[in-house]
Design an enzyme around this catalytic site. Structure first.
Site, PDB file in Angstrom:
ATOM      1  N   GLN A 145      30.693  30.362  85.642  1.00 13.42           N
ATOM      2  CA  GLN A 145      30.501  30.860  84.276  1.00 13.42           C
ATOM      3  C   GLN A 145      30.545  29.687  83.295  1.00 13.42           C
ATOM      4  O   GLN A 145      30.280  29.855  82.116  1.00 13.42           O
ATOM      5  CB  GLN A 145      31.607  31.862  83.930  1.00 13.42           C
ATOM      6  CG  GLN A 145      31.636  33.087  84.823  1.00 13.42           C
ATOM      7  CD  GLN A 145      32.898  33.914  84.600  1.00 13.42           C
ATOM      8  OE1 GLN A 145      32.957  34.757  83.715  1.00 13.42           O
ATOM      9  NE2 GLN A 145      33.926  33.648  85.388  1.00 13.42           N
ATOM     10  N   ASN A 146      30.923  28.515  83.807  1.00 11.89           N
ATOM     11  CA  ASN A 146      31.100  27.341  82.953  1.00 11.89           C
ATOM     12  C   ASN A 146      29.759  26.682  82.632  1.00 11.89           C
ATOM     13  O   ASN A 146      28.835  26.720  83.444  1.00 11.89           O
ATOM     14  CB  ASN A 146      32.043  26.331  83.624  1.00 11.89           C
ATOM     15  CG  ASN A 146      33.407  26.940  83.891  1.00 11.89           C
ATOM     16  OD1 ASN A 146      33.759  27.982  83.331  1.00 11.89           O
ATOM     17  ND2 ASN A 146      34.166  26.303  84.763  1.00 11.89           N
ATOM     18  N   VAL A 147      29.702  26.077  81.457  1.00 14.06           N
ATOM     19  CA  VAL A 147      28.478  25.385  81.033  1.00 14.06           C
ATOM     20  C   VAL A 147      28.653  23.867  81.109  1.00 14.06           C
ATOM     21  O   VAL A 147      27.742  23.127  80.752  1.00 14.06           O
ATOM     22  CB  VAL A 147      28.076  25.834  79.602  1.00 14.06           C
ATOM     23  CG1 VAL A 147      27.615  27.289  79.622  1.00 14.06           C
ATOM     24  CG2 VAL A 147      29.207  25.643  78.598  1.00 14.06           C
TER      25      VAL A 147
ATOM     26  N   HIS B 113      25.911  31.374  83.112  1.00 16.18           N
ATOM     27  CA  HIS B 113      25.998  31.453  81.645  1.00 16.18           C
ATOM     28  C   HIS B 113      25.305  30.263  80.969  1.00 16.18           C
ATOM     29  O   HIS B 113      25.545  29.994  79.785  1.00 16.18           O
ATOM     30  CB  HIS B 113      27.461  31.526  81.192  1.00 16.18           C
ATOM     31  CG  HIS B 113      28.106  32.827  81.508  1.00 16.18           C
ATOM     32  ND1 HIS B 113      29.474  33.012  81.448  1.00 16.18           N
ATOM     33  CD2 HIS B 113      27.600  34.018  81.930  1.00 16.18           C
ATOM     34  CE1 HIS B 113      29.759  34.258  81.806  1.00 16.18           C
ATOM     35  NE2 HIS B 113      28.653  34.888  82.097  1.00 16.18           N
TER      36      HIS B 113
ATOM     37  N   CYS C 103      13.926  26.480  74.420  1.00 18.28           N
ATOM     38  CA  CYS C 103      13.025  26.524  73.265  1.00 18.28           C
ATOM     39  C   CYS C 103      12.727  27.975  72.875  1.00 18.28           C
ATOM     40  O   CYS C 103      12.233  28.746  73.706  1.00 18.28           O
ATOM     41  CB  CYS C 103      11.720  25.785  73.567  1.00 18.28           C
ATOM     42  SG  CYS C 103      10.565  25.826  72.192  1.00 18.28           S
TER      43      CYS C 103
ATOM     44  N   CYS D 144      10.714  20.244  70.820  1.00 16.25           N
ATOM     45  CA  CYS D 144      10.694  20.667  72.221  1.00 16.25           C
ATOM     46  C   CYS D 144       9.791  19.720  73.003  1.00 16.25           C
ATOM     47  O   CYS D 144       8.646  19.481  72.594  1.00 16.25           O
ATOM     48  CB  CYS D 144      10.149  22.096  72.322  1.00 16.25           C
ATOM     49  SG  CYS D 144       9.763  22.599  74.002  1.00 16.25           S
TER      50      CYS D 144
ATOM     51  N   GLY E  96      40.135  30.582  88.249  1.00 13.49           N
ATOM     52  CA  GLY E  96      40.237  30.246  86.834  1.00 13.49           C
ATOM     53  C   GLY E  96      39.420  31.108  85.906  1.00 13.49           C
ATOM     54  O   GLY E  96      38.799  30.627  84.963  1.00 13.49           O
TER      55      GLY E  96
ATOM     56  N   ASN F  23      44.342  31.642  90.346  1.00 17.06           N
ATOM     57  CA  ASN F  23      44.408  31.612  88.887  1.00 17.06           C
ATOM     58  C   ASN F  23      45.805  31.188  88.452  1.00 17.06           C
ATOM     59  O   ASN F  23      46.767  31.385  89.202  1.00 17.06           O
ATOM     60  CB  ASN F  23      44.101  33.024  88.364  1.00 17.06           C
ATOM     61  CG  ASN F  23      43.336  32.979  87.054  1.00 17.06           C
ATOM     62  OD1 ASN F  23      42.349  32.269  86.948  1.00 17.06           O
ATOM     63  ND2 ASN F  23      43.814  33.711  86.079  1.00 17.06           N
TER      64      ASN F  23
ATOM     65  N   ALA G 136      44.899  25.266  89.162  1.00 15.59           N
ATOM     66  CA  ALA G 136      43.753  25.108  90.063  1.00 15.59           C
ATOM     67  C   ALA G 136      43.812  23.803  90.842  1.00 15.59           C
ATOM     68  O   ALA G 136      43.482  23.761  92.029  1.00 15.59           O
ATOM     69  CB  ALA G 136      42.452  25.182  89.255  1.00 15.59           C
TER      70      ALA G 136
HETATM   71  N1  APR Z   1      44.316  26.594  86.679  1.00 16.52           N
HETATM   72  C1  APR Z   1      43.915  27.857  87.046  1.00 16.52           C
HETATM   73  N2  APR Z   1      43.634  28.845  86.150  1.00 16.52           N
HETATM   74  C2  APR Z   1      43.791  28.535  84.840  1.00 16.52           C
HETATM   75  C3  APR Z   1      44.224  27.257  84.390  1.00 16.52           C
HETATM   76  C4  APR Z   1      44.489  26.273  85.382  1.00 16.52           C
HETATM   77  N3  APR Z   1      44.907  25.040  85.057  1.00 16.52           N
HETATM   78  N4  APR Z   1      44.308  27.282  83.022  1.00 16.52           N
HETATM   79  C5  APR Z   1      43.949  28.534  82.643  1.00 16.52           C
HETATM   80  N5  APR Z   1      43.647  29.291  83.736  1.00 16.52           N
HETATM   81  C6  APR Z   1      43.198  30.687  83.775  1.00 16.52           C
HETATM   82  C7  APR Z   1      43.809  31.566  82.696  1.00 16.52           C
HETATM   83  O1  APR Z   1      45.022  32.156  83.151  1.00 16.52           O
HETATM   84  C8  APR Z   1      42.708  32.609  82.469  1.00 16.52           C
HETATM   85  O2  APR Z   1      42.891  33.735  83.333  1.00 16.52           O
HETATM   86  O3  APR Z   1      41.815  30.673  83.511  1.00 16.52           O
HETATM   87  C9  APR Z   1      41.432  31.879  82.858  1.00 16.52           C
HETATM   88  C10 APR Z   1      40.520  31.502  81.679  1.00 16.52           C
HETATM   89  O4  APR Z   1      40.043  32.679  81.102  1.00 16.52           O
HETATM   90  P1  APR Z   1      38.980  32.640  79.895  1.00 16.52           P
HETATM   91  O5  APR Z   1      39.420  31.692  78.880  1.00 16.52           O
HETATM   92  O6  APR Z   1      38.773  34.072  79.504  1.00 16.52           O
HETATM   93  O7  APR Z   1      37.672  32.033  80.550  1.00 16.52           O
HETATM   94  P2  APR Z   1      36.576  32.740  81.494  1.00 16.52           P
HETATM   95  O8  APR Z   1      37.166  33.784  82.354  1.00 16.52           O
HETATM   96  O9  APR Z   1      35.816  31.664  82.152  1.00 16.52           O
HETATM   97  O10 APR Z   1      35.627  33.442  80.381  1.00 16.52           O
HETATM   98  C11 APR Z   1      34.498  34.153  80.829  1.00 16.52           C
HETATM   99  O11 APR Z   1      33.763  34.505  78.578  1.00 16.52           O
HETATM  100  O12 APR Z   1      33.758  33.593  76.508  1.00 16.52           O
HETATM  101  C12 APR Z   1      32.961  33.917  77.563  1.00 16.52           C
HETATM  102  O13 APR Z   1      30.902  32.998  78.306  1.00 16.52           O
HETATM  103  C13 APR Z   1      32.261  32.709  78.170  1.00 16.52           C
HETATM  104  O14 APR Z   1      31.993  32.099  80.497  1.00 16.52           O
HETATM  105  C14 APR Z   1      32.910  32.591  79.547  1.00 16.52           C
HETATM  106  C15 APR Z   1      33.359  34.006  79.838  1.00 16.52           C
END
Ligand code: APR
Length: 231
Positions: free
Chosen positions: A87-89, A105, A113, A132, A171, A197, A215
């Site tokens: 889900q990370n960019v 994502h 574009c 572009c 995560g 997590n 992690a």
């Molecule tokens: N190691 C493991 N897990 C971790 C750590 C770590 N060091 N630090 C934080 N976390 C966990 C938190 O407990 C939480 O459950 O990572 C999770 C991060 O959650 P979010 O901030 O909600 O991120 P994510 O789940 O990737 O969000 C999903 O939401 O905002 C949109 O498009 C965006 O891709 C994103 C999507």
């Protein structure tokens, strides 16, 4: 052994990339409605461009951590039997050496574009309205999937979930669908499911196995076990 690993912002937290919903997270400092919807971009493109230009600059300075490295090592052993769906960019999976990575994502380092639909690597900052490379129009936006938009590669992801025997989520808070529903799809296909997590998430009860911790510690440990079982 066929694995699908879903990653979220938590895997990059120890690389200095802020998560979204934790204390000090991105959504504490910014309203989703101001920076992460097509409506926000139509209303105030400069604020949106500056937000992603700043995230891109920060991502360049970040380095992969042992969790990214462990997944690259896992791919080294399993090859096509592993798919990382992120889900990370940011590009930390690729900088750690992973090749089989699906950015559902989008990607901070490509631009989309709005005139011709081309997705091209970014040169410079989008606030400067670069043309572009495909059509020459100055209508580039961050190639990030905003709320209300369809994630990328859902067909490929679903197909792979239907045939995997292990699904791991690393995560992620499980706050956003369709990613938060992948564990159920994998479980229905008979896969063993594991959550790695820092703390309990919105979807913890859906997993067969739960490992809570940073992690950079729990992922290498889990990868070692998977590889030992695979040997
Ligand atoms: N190691 C493991 N897990 C971790 C750590 C770590 N060091 N630090 C934080 N976390 C966990 C938190 O407990 C939480 O459950 O990572 C999770 C991060 O959650 P979010 O901030 O909600 O991120 P994510 O789940 O990737 O969000 C999903 O939401 O905002 C949109 O498009 C965006 O891709 C994103 C999507």
């Amino acid at each position: 052994m066929r694995l699908v690993v879903l990653t979220g912002a938590g895997i990059s937290a120890e690389s200095g990339v802020p998560t979204f919903r934790d204390a000090g997270g991105l959504w504490e400092g910014h309203r989703v409605e101001d920076v992460a919807t097509p409506e926000a971009f139509a209303r105030d493109p400069d604020t949106v461009q500056r937000f992603y230009d700043a995230r891109r600059r920060a991502a360049v300075l970040a380095e992969p951590n042992p969790a990214h490295d462990a997944l690259a090592r896992l791919e080294g052993e399993l090859g096509d039997d592993l798919l990382v769906v992120t889900q990370n960019v940011d590009d930390l999976h690729e900088r750690a050496g992973s090749r089989r990575v699906v950015h559902m994502h989008g990607d901070l380092f490509t631009a989309l574009c709005n005139a011709c639909g081309a997705r091209k690597p970014i040169a410079g900052e989008l606030i400067d309205r670069p043309p572009c490379p495909e059509c020459g129009e100055r209508m580039l936006r961050p190639d990030v999937v905003w709320f209300g938009e369809m994630p990328y590669e859902l067909d490929l992801i679903e197909e792979t979930l239907f045939t995997c025997d292990t699904f791991a989520a690393i995560g992620t808070s499980g706050a956003v669908y369709p990613a938060a529903g992948f564990v159920m799809t994998a479980a229905e296909a008979g896969a063993h499911t594991v959550e790695l997590n820092l703390a309990a998430s919105d979807i913890t009860p859906l997993f067969d196995e739960v490992r809570h911790g940073a992690a950079s510690l729990v992922v290498p440990e889990w990868v070692d076990e998977v590889l030992a079982a695979h040997a």
